[in-house]
Design an enzyme around this catalytic site. Structure first.
Site, short mmCIF file in Angstrom:
data_model
loop_
_atom_site.label_atom_id
_atom_site.label_comp_id
_atom_site.label_asym_id
_atom_site.label_seq_id
_atom_site.Cartn_x
_atom_site.Cartn_y
_atom_site.Cartn_z
N ARG A 222 -62.64 0.28 46.71
CA ARG A 222 -61.85 -0.82 46.14
C ARG A 222 -62.78 -2.00 45.94
NH1 ARG A 222 -58.65 2.26 44.60
NH2 ARG A 222 -56.54 2.61 45.31
N HIS A 270 -62.35 1.42 36.45
CA HIS A 270 -61.52 2.10 37.46
C HIS A 270 -61.05 3.47 36.93
CE1 HIS A 270 -58.82 1.35 41.19
NE2 HIS A 270 -59.03 2.64 41.02
P1 NDP Z 1 -58.90 9.26 53.49
O1 NDP Z 1 -57.83 8.52 54.21
O2 NDP Z 1 -58.82 10.76 53.38
O3 NDP Z 1 -60.30 8.91 54.16
C1 NDP Z 1 -60.65 7.61 54.51
C2 NDP Z 1 -61.99 7.63 55.21
O4 NDP Z 1 -62.42 6.29 55.43
C3 NDP Z 1 -61.94 8.32 56.59
O5 NDP Z 1 -63.11 9.06 56.81
C4 NDP Z 1 -61.87 7.12 57.53
O6 NDP Z 1 -62.39 7.37 58.84
C5 NDP Z 1 -62.75 6.14 56.81
N1 NDP Z 1 -62.49 4.78 57.27
C6 NDP Z 1 -61.34 4.06 57.22
N2 NDP Z 1 -61.49 2.86 57.81
C7 NDP Z 1 -62.77 2.82 58.26
C8 NDP Z 1 -63.52 1.88 58.99
N3 NDP Z 1 -63.00 0.71 59.39
N4 NDP Z 1 -64.79 2.18 59.30
C9 NDP Z 1 -65.34 3.36 58.92
N5 NDP Z 1 -64.68 4.31 58.23
C10 NDP Z 1 -63.41 4.04 57.90
O7 NDP Z 1 -59.00 8.60 52.03
P2 NDP Z 1 -59.46 9.26 50.64
O8 NDP Z 1 -60.79 9.90 50.83
O9 NDP Z 1 -58.36 10.07 50.06
O10 NDP Z 1 -59.58 7.95 49.71
C11 NDP Z 1 -60.48 6.90 50.01
C12 NDP Z 1 -60.31 5.75 49.05
O11 NDP Z 1 -60.86 6.05 47.76
C13 NDP Z 1 -58.87 5.35 48.70
O12 NDP Z 1 -58.25 4.61 49.74
C14 NDP Z 1 -59.08 4.52 47.46
O13 NDP Z 1 -59.37 3.18 47.85
C15 NDP Z 1 -60.33 5.12 46.82
N6 NDP Z 1 -60.02 5.81 45.54
C16 NDP Z 1 -60.61 5.37 44.38
C17 NDP Z 1 -60.34 5.97 43.17
C18 NDP Z 1 -61.03 5.54 41.92
O14 NDP Z 1 -60.67 6.00 40.84
N7 NDP Z 1 -62.03 4.68 41.99
C19 NDP Z 1 -59.39 7.09 43.06
C20 NDP Z 1 -58.87 7.51 44.34
C21 NDP Z 1 -59.16 6.87 45.52
P3 NDP Z 1 -61.78 8.53 59.80
O15 NDP Z 1 -62.35 9.81 59.26
O16 NDP Z 1 -62.30 8.18 61.13
O17 NDP Z 1 -60.29 8.47 59.67
#
Ligand code: NDP
Length: 307
Positions: A222, A270
């Protein structure tokens, strides 16, 4: 009868939903009919207050991997579960985008295109891919898909998550301290994090300074993850070589924004991981079937952890 409210003007959604949920009554916003009949809502950024007006709503399905656009509604009924979109094909698209961005710089296409514009023929150096390390921030569905594809080219992969993880082929790190240890090894950083209070503003001047000189930043998470002025300063200082950005603090990227014509920045609108209704509908249909059968829902947004 299951009743769904779809808030999307993409005509492919009703077609896909009718195919996968043939017995459902599908209502398309703004024609919601009797609000009390609606069991499930499929939304991206619904009009504020809309969801609160549905007294029997059971589950909100996000038409995106992030739920930040839904959470902006001040009247959001907080007790109703929100299911994040998790579509393997979308992860695949994001992995394609990440490979494109890394290879664009790794194979000197940025430099070569600038040379072509001046009709200059100049061979570029050859890098040994296994010497290059990519740091993937976020090891969820998207981060893991990105890591797997880039590992296939031979890049070294560092990964970072909130909790400890063990994933084959990824040198896994977690928590702020281990991020700080990991960054000096990362020639590329790819942000695939959800936006939470902890991840907002993560890529700032201190973060960029921890990357090695000549590092390259890719953001598909984001816009709020990146402090835009800090990136501009690091590019100006020559510490960071370039950036490939899909998401921005303000979208669409405003006219006159410094990124538009920056020679070291690629801006995309995006588009890294578009959602195709014909594939994404499967996870929604499965979620509705699970919920109706009393099974636990997958990919539910957890307000305590923020994603
Ligand atoms: P998931 O919920 O599957 O994974 C999120 C990951 O981020 C997990 O590994 C989590 O850790 C990690 N994380 C969250 N908070 C922290 C933190 N404070 N410190 C370190 N690691 C952290 O999400 P997705 O992979 O499905 O999606 C990720 C993001 O991608 C979405 O939220 C969205 O913002 C973005 N996105 C962008 C798109 C685009 O077109 N540009 C399209 C789709 C998504 P843990 O493994 O420990 O839970």
């Amino acid at each position: 009868m299951t009743t769904l409210l779809l808030v999307s003007d993409d005509p492919a959604w009703p077609v896909a939903l009718e195919r996968h949920l043939p017995d459902a009554d599908i209502r398309i916003y703004p024609d919601i009919g009797e609000p009390g009949a609606i069991d499930y809502a499929l939304v991206w950024a619904p009009e504020p207050g809309l969801l609160a007006r549905l007294p029997n709503l059971k589950v909100i399905f996000s038409l995106a991997a992030g739920v930040d656009h839904i959470l902006r509604d001040p009247n959001l009924p907080r007790s109703i579960p929100i299911v994040r979109m998790s579509d393997p094909y979308q992860c695949n698209m994001l992995a394609e985008y990440a490979c494109l961005a890394v290879l664009y710089h790794h194979r000197f296409l940025d430099r070569t295109l600038a040379l072509q514009a001046r009709a200059e023929w100049e061979e570029q150096p050859v890098l040994y891919t296994p010497d290059i390390t990519v740091g993937v921030l976020g090891l969820g569905a998207i981060g893991q898909a990105i890591a797997a594809r880039l590992a296939g080219f031979g890049f070294g992969i560092n990964g970072w998550s909130r909790t400890a993880r063990q994933i084959a082929g990824i040198d896994c790190h977690h928590g702020p301290e281990q991020l700080s240890e990991m960054l000096p090894q990362c020639h590329y950083v790819i942000c695939a994090l959800p936006q939470t209070p902890e991840t907002t503003g993560l890529i700032d001047s201190a973060f960029l300074a921890r990357m090695p000189r000549g590092g390259y930043v890719i953001n598909v998470g984001r816009g709020a993850h990146l402090v835009e002025k800090d990136l501009l300063a690091a590019l100006e200082a020559g510490h960071i070589a370039g950036a490939f950005l899909d998401v921005f603090a303000q979208e669409p990227l405003p006219e006159g924004h410094a990124f538009w014509h920056h020679p070291k920045i690629v801006v995309t609108p995006h588009m890294a991981g578009e959602l195709l209704p014909r594939t994404a509908v499967r996870s929604i249909a499965q979620g509705i079937r699970d919920h109706r059968a009393g099974q636990p829902l997958a990919h539910v947004y957890d307000s305590a952890r923020g994603y």
